[in-house]
Design an enzyme around this catalytic site. Structure first.
Site, PDB file in Angstrom:
ATOM      1  N   LEU A 237      32.139  36.121  21.317  1.00 36.58           N
ATOM      2  CA  LEU A 237      31.542  36.794  22.897  1.00 36.58           C
ATOM      3  C   LEU A 237      30.872  37.138  22.723  1.00 36.58           C
ATOM      4  O   LEU A 237      29.164  37.798  23.507  1.00 36.58           O
ATOM      5  CB  LEU A 237      32.706  36.898  23.895  1.00 36.58           C
ATOM      6  CG  LEU A 237      33.589  35.705  24.732  1.00 36.58           C
ATOM      7  CD1 LEU A 237      34.934  37.518  25.417  1.00 36.58           C
ATOM      8  CD2 LEU A 237      32.668  34.490  25.175  1.00 36.58           C
ATOM      9  N   GLY A 238      30.835  38.351  21.856  1.00 36.36           N
ATOM     10  CA  GLY A 238      29.564  39.282  21.260  1.00 36.36           C
ATOM     11  C   GLY A 238      30.139  40.323  20.512  1.00 36.36           C
ATOM     12  O   GLY A 238      30.856  40.610  19.977  1.00 36.36           O
TER      13      GLY A 238
ATOM     14  N   GLY B 191      33.068  47.005  17.242  1.00 35.70           N
ATOM     15  CA  GLY B 191      32.884  46.066  17.205  1.00 35.70           C
ATOM     16  C   GLY B 191      33.390  44.765  17.627  1.00 35.70           C
ATOM     17  O   GLY B 191      32.493  44.629  18.615  1.00 35.70           O
TER      18      GLY B 191
ATOM     19  N   ASP C 188      29.029  56.058  26.487  1.00 37.22           N
ATOM     20  CA  ASP C 188      28.333  54.442  25.807  1.00 37.22           C
ATOM     21  C   ASP C 188      27.711  53.331  27.143  1.00 37.22           C
ATOM     22  O   ASP C 188      28.189  52.353  26.610  1.00 37.22           O
ATOM     23  CB  ASP C 188      29.138  53.959  24.981  1.00 37.22           C
ATOM     24  CG  ASP C 188      28.040  52.989  24.188  1.00 37.22           C
ATOM     25  OD1 ASP C 188      27.009  52.890  24.011  1.00 37.22           O
ATOM     26  OD2 ASP C 188      28.086  52.088  23.555  1.00 37.22           O
TER      27      ASP C 188
END
Ligand SMILES: *[C@@H]1O[C@H](CO)[C@@H](O)[C@H](O)[C@H]1NC(C)=O
Ligand SMILES: *[C@@H]1O[C@H](CO)[C@@H](O)[C@H](O)[C@H]1NC(C)=O
Ligand SMILES: *[C@@H]1O[C@H](CO)[C@@H](O)[C@H](O)[C@H]1NC(C)=O
Ligand SMILES: *[C@@H]1O[C@H](CO)[C@@H](O)[C@H](O)[C@H]1NC(C)=O
Ligand SMILES: *[C@@H]1O[C@H](CO)[C@@H](O)[C@H](O)[C@H]1NC(C)=O
Ligand SMILES: *[C@@H]1O[C@H](CO)[C@@H](O)[C@H](O)[C@H]1NC(C)=O
Ligand SMILES: *[C@@H]1O[C@H](CO)[C@@H](O)[C@H](O)[C@H]1NC(C)=O
Ligand SMILES: *[C@@H]1O[C@H](CO)[C@@H](O)[C@H](O)[C@H]1NC(C)=O
Ligand SMILES: *[C@@H]1O[C@H](CO)[C@@H](O)[C@H](O)[C@H]1NC(C)=O
Ligand SMILES: *[C@@H]1O[C@H](CO)[C@@H](O)[C@H](O)[C@H]1NC(C)=O
Length: 832
Positions: free
Chosen positions: A513-514, A519, A630
């Site tokens: 998915l990404g 990770g 983040d």
């Protein structure tokens, strides 16, 4: 009277004198001075302190207490309080003296600054002059520079200075370059190990061929990293190394020299140092007083395992382990002493010699050497032979076995063999190739037994086989049943998963998915067909127990605007997290893809408000306040009805082997970084507020803040928006795809919130709770001043924004004026 007789006669007086002399000698006053002139010398515990600031100190130091003692003359920070001295320059790095009280640093008769050992032998000299000059003075300056001058005043000619003769540090004010006349290259050379300042294997220098770029070399022969050439503003591969609000950085080329120099901006008080580290990386660190630590600002090469020959021959590098280096199976550290001191370059030695060469006996005789299969390996890049004629793995193996100098092979449709030492091996998480490493038979388990036993084994095998098949079937059935049981997600509790089960759920991690800083994420489907997102964490250095503690903390955090953690897996070194699957993906794909449909204003407002609520909950309502660290569109996920959910919270802490690791991860998302990330002030929840503000601009404009606009140089959206709003144009900066279709009062609130959030001074930014209140209309704020950084951001979006003076800012207490009509004191976070 005979003088000797007199001595005897006046014995008591002499003794007194002697005692007086000894006490004088023993309690030599430490130098308050910053310089040594011809009549003085320095030894023992005496030091020079730079004047007037006392920023640096020079004296004898010893990097280790191990015997025999080794003393060096060094320069270290005077105001940086740490248990260990941070040494930035060493005089006699290759020639330690064994005693600090009898050795002395002085100005020699020839005017040089010299170090003499106990017997008066010259150990080190500045070698700058050969003319007798008894008026030279060596002075330690506040920049950390030790200057040898001709004459006793500060306008005397500089004969020599330490900053032109660097060891491993490049301090502000210094230059690092090539003298084209003498060919002398001022290189930084790492220490040999953490206790030996002698020149080590890694060095940094400017390209000796005249290009304006830096190189990192291994053993001064092999270039393994380049900065990219200087384009007048940055090095193409190191945007961090540039002029900005902290540093001035300049490239100067003259007929004699090519060099770069840098210095701190006049009003910056930050203590910063640049060094060639033992790890083979160049590092810029800044001192953070509150933490009592040097914080890594940036390093290159970014990946530790990209350092050439870091782990030496037969060593293997792994980014996900600490230390990064280990030995291949069947090998042990060639010099364990230096491995302990972070010098891995000696590599590893074979524990059991190979049988080969067998000096005439048949290769097919008894115990042959065998091969250990190693998966996910970045294959060694030293000499290899590819055999195109070989067409099977078996043939490849026997080709390798036949040649005694073949140490490994790999077969991927093509047979490759390596001879001699294996270097630059890297263990990867996934990808890479399979390497077969040649080892003595005894190093591998279930070493082949002798021929006699083989017959017996063969007979037994048939019987065992039948049993095994039956057992396997039984196991398979049980496992399937257990898997269904294990994967049942009980609502509200964190489920510990097994790695095998997660592999099964994600169909062997096939649908990615990404990937983010922490990770990669894979889609998975549970047996009850609910969909999940499985995150394979990278760079986790925490032990099992600590990981479980952290994960269970994250697991208890539940809010409609936070992505729900369902479970985790912690097996060996593997760490995975299982989350709810969010069908609409992340905000960036929804917002910035050209092909994606336009998100209307109402939805955008809900996304902004929901995200603010999620963050407010994280910051203020959880038991342990969590700073996300983040915040960016990639970390805001959307469910089927575009309800925003903040993802990846708590991970900074989970991954945080140390603070610097997190900071390095952050570097990728510079546009969202609050200035305090760079200035080294401790990070608070207000750093998230800043990132949130930056993201709000992107949500409203429907574009990345720093997307370049044709013909507008150095475009930065918030700067432009500030100028439009300054002229009262609220709709101008709105996403043109909305055609002005937005509720004005909401738009006004959003603009104000965004500008308050990105104030330079963190105390001026609202809390997330206040942001929610402003967005809900409970509290009314006026338009804040445009942050100074924004005004400057415009001319250099590439550079890092940073300030030390925030004097002109509005105090935070003045910021929020409550709306008296619908003032509310109730909590505004909606919690489930
Ligand atoms: C000098 O050496 C003595 C004895 O080895 C030691 O106690 C002392 O700390 C040393 N001084 C410095 C500045 O290293
Ligand atoms: C000084 O010169 C001597 C002799 O030429 C040399 O051995 C020594 O390495 C030089 N020292 C420095 C610090 O350059
Ligand atoms: C040292 O200085 C003194 C006085 O300044 C001078 O007389 C003498 O000649 C100098 N000696 C040398 C070796 O330069
Ligand atoms: C400094 O020394 C130089 C010669 O070494 C001399 O010409 C100059 O006048 C001196 N300046 C001061 C301020 O003493
Ligand atoms: C480094 O190079 C020198 C000669 O240039 C060589 O003698 C030495 O063995 C090399 N070091 C290593 C670790 O290969
Ligand atoms: C670099 O060196 C030159 C010449 O010495 C000087 O003019 C310039 O100010 C220095 N620049 C920086 C950034 O230190
Ligand atoms: C540095 O600070 C002083 C005093 O605070 C101020 O007058 C001066 O303008 C500042 N310089 C710069 C370049 O900002
Ligand atoms: C290396 O360090 C470990 C623990 O710190 C210690 O047990 C071991 O003896 C050290 N080895 C050497 C060779 O110094
Ligand atoms: C092979 O034989 C040579 C000389 O006969 C000897 O020097 C060498 O050590 C032998 N090698 C092994 C592995 O036995
Ligand atoms: C092993 O392979 C190397 C590299 O191809 C070759 O130089 C060497 O002669 C071979 N040795 C034997 C015994 O075949």
């Amino acid at each position: 009277m005979d003088p000797s007789k007199r001595l005897w006669l006046s014995f008591p007086v002499s003794l007194l004198n002697l005692i007086f002399l000894v006490s004088l000698f023993g309690a030599r006053p430490t130098f308050a001075a910053s310089s040594i002139s011809a009549e003085q010398s320095l030894s023992g515990d005496q030091t020079l302190t730079s004047s007037p600031g006392g920023n640096f100190v020079l004296g004898f130091f010893s990097p280790t207490r191990a015997e025999p003692r080794k003393f060096y003359i060094g320069i270290w920070y005077g105001k940086v309080s740490q248990s260990q001295k941070t040494v930035v320059w060493v005089a006699n790095r290759e020639a330690p003296v064994s005693d600090n009280t009898t050795s002395e640093l002085r100005i020699a008769g020839d005017g040089n600054l010299v170090l003499l050992d106990r017997s008066g032998t010259l150990v080190w000299s500045t070698n700058a002059t050969s003319v007798a000059a008894n008026s030279t003075v060596a002075e330690l300056l506040d920049s950390g520079n030790l200057v040898l001058r001709d004459g006793s005043n500060s306008s005397g000619r500089v004969l020599w200075q330490s900053i032109d003769n660097p060891t491993d540090h490049w301090l502000p004010g210094g230059k690092l370059g090539l003298n084209k006349v003498t060919g002398k290259n001022q290189r930084l050379t790492s220490w040999r190990n953490s206790e030996d300042p002698a020149p080590g294997i890694f060095s940094l220098e400017i390209d000796p061929n005249g290009a304006s770029e830096y190189l990192i070399l291994w053993n001064q022969s092999r270039v393994f990293w380049r900065s990219g050439t200087w384009n007048g503003q940055i090095f193409s591969l190191v945007p961090e190394m540039t002029s900005n609000y902290v540093y001035d950085f300049q490239y100067i080329t003259t007929p004699e020299e090519n060099y770069f120099n840098y210095s701190m901006k006049p009003n910056v008080t930050l203590i910063s140092r640049f060094m060639m580290d033992l790890s083979g990386q160049i590092k810029q660190r800044t001192w953070v007083d509150n933490t009592g630590n040097w914080i890594l600002f940036w390093s290159q090469p970014r990946a530790q395992c990209d350092v050439y020959m870091l782990c030496g021959p037969f060593g293997i590098c792994n980014e996900r382990s600490l230390p990064f280096c280990s030995c291949l199976r069947g090998f042990s550290e060639a010099s364990p002493g230096s491995w302990n001191l972070s010098d891995f370059t000696g590599g590893c030695a074979r524990r059991t010699p190979l049988l080969c060469p067998r000096n005439g006996t048949s290769v097919n005789g008894g115990d042959q050497d065998r091969f250990l299969r190693m998966d996910n390996i970045k294959l060694p890049d030293n000499y290899r032979l590819s055999l195109s004629a070989v067409t099977s793995a078996g043939e490849c193996e026997s080709s390798c076995l036949r040649n005694c100098s073949c140490t490994a092979y790999s077969y991927d449709g093509r047979c490759s063999m390596w001879f001699g030492e294996l270097t630059n091996l890297q263990q990867l998480g996934d990808g890479g190739g399979t390497l077969y490493l040649r080892l003595a038979a005894s190093e591998l388990p279930n070493s082949k037994s002798s021929k006699g036993k083989i017959i017996g084994v063969a007979v037994g095998a048939a019987a065992v086989m039948l049993g095994a098949i039956a057992l396997a079937l039984a196991l398979l059935w049980r496992r399937r049943r257990r898997r269904f049981k294990a994967l049942r997600v009980v609502d509200g509790t964190l489920v510990p998963f097994r790695y095998g089960d997660l592999r099964w759920v994600t169909k062997n991690f096939s649908e990615k998915l990404g990937g983010g800083g922490f990770g990669s994420v894979f889609k998975g489907t549970m047996p009850d067909s609910t969909q999940v997102a499985v995150k394979k964490l990278e760079g986790i250095f925490q032990g099992e127990k600590q990981f479980r503690t952290e994960v269970s903390t994250i697991g208890t955090i539940q809010h409609v605007n936070l992505v729900r953690l369902r479970g985790f897996c912690s097996e060996g070194t593997r760490r995975l997290l299982v989350y709810d699957y969010m069908p609409k993906g992340s905000l960036d794909t929804v917002m910035f893809r050209d092909c994606s449909p336009v998100v209307d204003w109402g939805t955008r407002y809900q996304i902004i408000l929901g995200t603010a609520r999620g963050l407010a909950y994280l910051h203020e309502k959880c038991r342990d306040c969590i700073i996300h660290c983040d915040i960016k569109p990639e970390n805001i996920l959307l469910d089927a009805s575009f309800l925003p959910k903040v993802a990846d919270f708590g991970l900074a802490k989970l991954v945080g082997r140390d603070f610097s690791r997190v900071l390095t991860t952050m570097r990728g998302t510079r546009g969202y970084l609050a200035p305090e990330w760079i200035s080294g002030v401790p990070i608070t929840a207000k750093a998230d507020v800043y990132s949130f503000g930056m993201m709000v601009f992107e949500i409203v404009s429907g574009r990345r803040n720093s997307d370049p606009v044709a013909e507008v140089k150095n475009w930065f959206f918030p700067t432009w928006a500030a100028s439009r709003l300054g002229e009262g144009d609220m709709l101008g900066p709105l996403d043109p795809r909305l055609h002005g279709d937005a509720r004005m009062e909401e738009l006004e609130r959003v603009w104000r919130v965004a500008f308050w959030c990105i104030q330079d001074e963190e105390s001026c930014r609202p809390t997330m709770g206040q942001v929610v209140q402003i967005l809900e209309g409970v509290v009314v704020v006026n338009m804040p001043p445009v942050p100074r950084s924004l005004q400057l951001f415009g001319d250099k979006p590439e550079s890092i924004v940073f300030f030390t003076d925030g004097g002109s800012q509005v105090a935070s207490s003045n910021m929020i004026s409550s709306n008296s009509q619908n003032k509310s004191t109730t909590s505004t976070s909606s919690m489930d």
